[in-house]
Write a protein that holds these residues in place. Sequence first.
Motif, short mmCIF file in Angstrom:
data_model
loop_
_atom_site.label_atom_id
_atom_site.label_comp_id
_atom_site.label_asym_id
_atom_site.label_seq_id
_atom_site.Cartn_x
_atom_site.Cartn_y
_atom_site.Cartn_z
N VAL A 43 0.85 -1.18 0.00
CA VAL A 43 0.00 0.00 0.00
C VAL A 43 0.89 1.23 0.00
CG1 VAL A 43 -1.91 1.18 1.13
CG2 VAL A 43 -1.71 -1.31 1.32
N VAL A 44 0.72 2.09 -1.01
CA VAL A 44 1.60 3.24 -1.23
C VAL A 44 0.77 4.52 -1.21
CG1 VAL A 44 3.22 4.32 -2.86
CG2 VAL A 44 3.15 1.81 -2.61
N PRO A 45 1.23 5.57 -0.55
CA PRO A 45 0.51 6.85 -0.65
C PRO A 45 0.37 7.27 -2.11
CG PRO A 45 2.22 6.97 1.04
CD PRO A 45 2.43 5.68 0.31
N GLY A 46 -0.76 7.88 -2.46
CA GLY A 46 -1.01 8.28 -3.83
C GLY A 46 0.17 8.97 -4.48
N LEU A 47 0.46 8.62 -5.73
CA LEU A 47 1.62 9.17 -6.42
C LEU A 47 1.42 10.66 -6.71
CD1 LEU A 47 2.51 6.29 -8.90
CD2 LEU A 47 3.30 6.66 -6.54
N VAL A 48 2.55 11.34 -6.90
CA VAL A 48 2.58 12.78 -7.11
C VAL A 48 3.33 13.07 -8.41
CG1 VAL A 48 3.36 15.00 -6.18
CG2 VAL A 48 2.66 13.16 -4.61
N ASP A 49 2.72 13.87 -9.27
CA ASP A 49 3.42 14.42 -10.43
C ASP A 49 3.67 15.88 -10.13
OD1 ASP A 49 4.40 15.27 -12.86
OD2 ASP A 49 3.02 14.03 -14.04
N ALA A 50 4.91 16.20 -9.79
CA ALA A 50 5.26 17.54 -9.32
C ALA A 50 5.48 18.54 -10.44
CB ALA A 50 6.51 17.47 -8.43
N THR A 79 -1.39 8.72 -10.26
CA THR A 79 -1.11 10.08 -9.82
C THR A 79 -2.37 10.65 -9.18
OG1 THR A 79 0.59 10.51 -11.48
CG2 THR A 79 -0.54 12.42 -10.56
N LEU A 80 -2.29 10.92 -7.88
CA LEU A 80 -3.45 11.42 -7.15
C LEU A 80 -3.23 12.84 -6.63
CD1 LEU A 80 -4.44 8.19 -5.20
CD2 LEU A 80 -5.03 8.89 -7.53
N LEU A 81 -2.03 13.39 -6.87
CA LEU A 81 -1.71 14.77 -6.50
C LEU A 81 -0.85 15.36 -7.61
CD1 LEU A 81 -1.65 17.15 -4.46
CD2 LEU A 81 0.33 16.05 -3.39
N ILE A 82 -1.26 16.53 -8.12
CA ILE A 82 -0.58 17.20 -9.23
C ILE A 82 -0.22 18.61 -8.82
CG2 ILE A 82 -1.00 18.25 -11.51
CD1 ILE A 82 -2.73 15.79 -12.18
N ALA A 268 24.67 15.03 -3.60
CA ALA A 268 24.85 16.28 -2.87
C ALA A 268 23.79 16.51 -1.81
CB ALA A 268 24.87 17.45 -3.85
N GLY A 269 22.72 15.73 -1.82
CA GLY A 269 21.65 15.91 -0.85
C GLY A 269 20.54 16.83 -1.30
N VAL A 270 20.46 17.13 -2.59
CA VAL A 270 19.36 17.95 -3.12
C VAL A 270 18.07 17.13 -3.06
CG1 VAL A 270 18.48 19.17 -5.15
CG2 VAL A 270 20.93 19.21 -4.63
N ARG A 271 16.97 17.78 -2.71
CA ARG A 271 15.68 17.10 -2.74
C ARG A 271 15.18 17.07 -4.20
NH1 ARG A 271 11.43 18.43 1.84
NH2 ARG A 271 11.75 20.64 1.37
N VAL A 272 15.12 15.88 -4.76
CA VAL A 272 14.73 15.68 -6.15
C VAL A 272 13.36 15.03 -6.18
CG1 VAL A 272 15.32 14.53 -8.32
CG2 VAL A 272 17.15 15.43 -6.85
N PHE A 273 12.46 15.58 -7.02
CA PHE A 273 11.10 15.08 -7.08
C PHE A 273 10.73 14.72 -8.52
CE2 PHE A 273 11.20 17.85 -3.34
CZ PHE A 273 10.86 16.91 -2.37
N ALA A 274 9.79 13.80 -8.64
CA ALA A 274 9.37 13.30 -9.95
C ALA A 274 8.34 14.21 -10.58
CB ALA A 274 8.80 11.89 -9.81
N GLY A 275 8.57 14.57 -11.82
CA GLY A 275 7.61 15.35 -12.60
C GLY A 275 7.74 14.98 -14.06
N ALA A 304 13.60 6.85 -5.60
CA ALA A 304 12.82 7.26 -6.77
C ALA A 304 11.33 7.18 -6.48
CB ALA A 304 13.20 6.41 -7.97
N LEU A 305 10.93 6.10 -5.80
CA LEU A 305 9.51 5.96 -5.44
C LEU A 305 9.10 7.06 -4.47
CD1 LEU A 305 6.84 4.41 -5.43
CD2 LEU A 305 7.81 2.91 -3.68
N ALA A 306 9.92 7.33 -3.47
CA ALA A 306 9.61 8.38 -2.49
C ALA A 306 9.48 9.74 -3.15
CB ALA A 306 10.69 8.42 -1.41
N SER A 307 10.27 9.98 -4.21
CA SER A 307 10.24 11.27 -4.90
C SER A 307 8.93 11.50 -5.61
CB SER A 307 11.39 11.35 -5.91
OG SER A 307 11.09 10.65 -7.11
N ALA A 308 8.17 10.43 -5.80
CA ALA A 308 6.86 10.52 -6.46
C ALA A 308 5.74 10.08 -5.54
CB ALA A 308 6.84 9.65 -7.71
N SER A 309 6.03 10.01 -4.23
CA SER A 309 4.98 9.58 -3.30
C SER A 309 5.14 10.31 -1.98
CB SER A 309 5.02 8.05 -3.12
OG SER A 309 4.00 7.61 -2.25
#
Length: 357
Positions: A43-50, A79-82, A268-275, A304-309
């Motif tokens: 069970v995964v929190p709804g995916l995000v397209d940032a 994708t449940l959050l855009i 480098a520790g940059v917060r990278v998100f999926a879009g 990678a999954l966390a970056s989209a969830s």
Amino acid sequence: MSPLHLSGTVLPDGEPRDLWIQDGKLSFEPVPGAETLSAGGFVVPGLVDAHCHPGLGPRGGLSVEEAADQAATDRDAGTLLIRDCGLPLDVRPLQSRADLPTIIRCGRHLALPKRYIPGFAIELDDPALLPEAVAEQARDGDGWVKLVGDWIDRGQGDLAPLWPDDVLAEAIRIAHDLGARVTAHVFGEAALPGLIGAGIDCLEHGTALSPDQLAELARRDVALVPTLINIENFPGIADKAGKYPTYAAHMRALHAGVGEMVSSAVEAGVRVFAGTDAGGMVAHGRIADEVEALHRAGMSRTQALASASWEAREWLGHPGIEHGAPADLIVYADDPRADLAALHHPTHIVLGGTVFH
């Protein structure tokens, strides 16, 4: 709506547990009379397209009905959050529809005449008008403003910044005073120092970021949404830019180096998100492809999954799987942390407590 029950391994904790859904909300406490939707799986929190554009086509804005169809395509892919990341269309009618993903509006792109794709942006006649335009977009949006940081300057024959550094700094200060964050489209090198120095909150694409700049992004907690499946279009763009050979060569070089840039950003520790950048040159419903691309570029499968969830949801101020949170979740038969291909095959998609798959 009848209450539902499901059980499985819940991410990100990775612990097996039972969940209940009542009146569109999640409950960690049993709900009498709940019908079992699913037992087992992940069970995964709804995916995000940032970085997504429901309501945008290759030539500009679409109708509200077409925008709804695009958003539904994204929903059916999980994708449940855009975060819309700039639209010429007012999609507030979509925000009131319970059958569509939650949409965070960035308002209109802000650009200069002939310095972005025709029909997409508000084109300001003078760069000095940017602070006022940013203030207007900040007041009208959902906490984000979208700038076009660079684009081809046909006089120079290459990518070039749109805004003077002092104007950028004033515009971003005003947005922050109004409680909004600012993000910017940027491909090349020249616009990056001004955007970063002005206090930008996020960079879209960021293909030319250097190791030193990535370290600065990490220090300032500036997020990066690299839109890798859109960057795959760069060679084709270059092929059509025969009148501008310097620009064409630049776009090919940026394409060639983007994987290394993302890998360096993660290190480098940059917060990278999926879009995905869906809506222009990219079809909707491709969030799983973007997550897989981020993994190929150097993120672990779980990163990678966390970056989209769950991490993207936290960044955008929306809960994941929590007691009392909206019931926005996806069930997979197989563990996507072990094989991201599982993201293409959801067993159930639940949005606001309603099962769509």
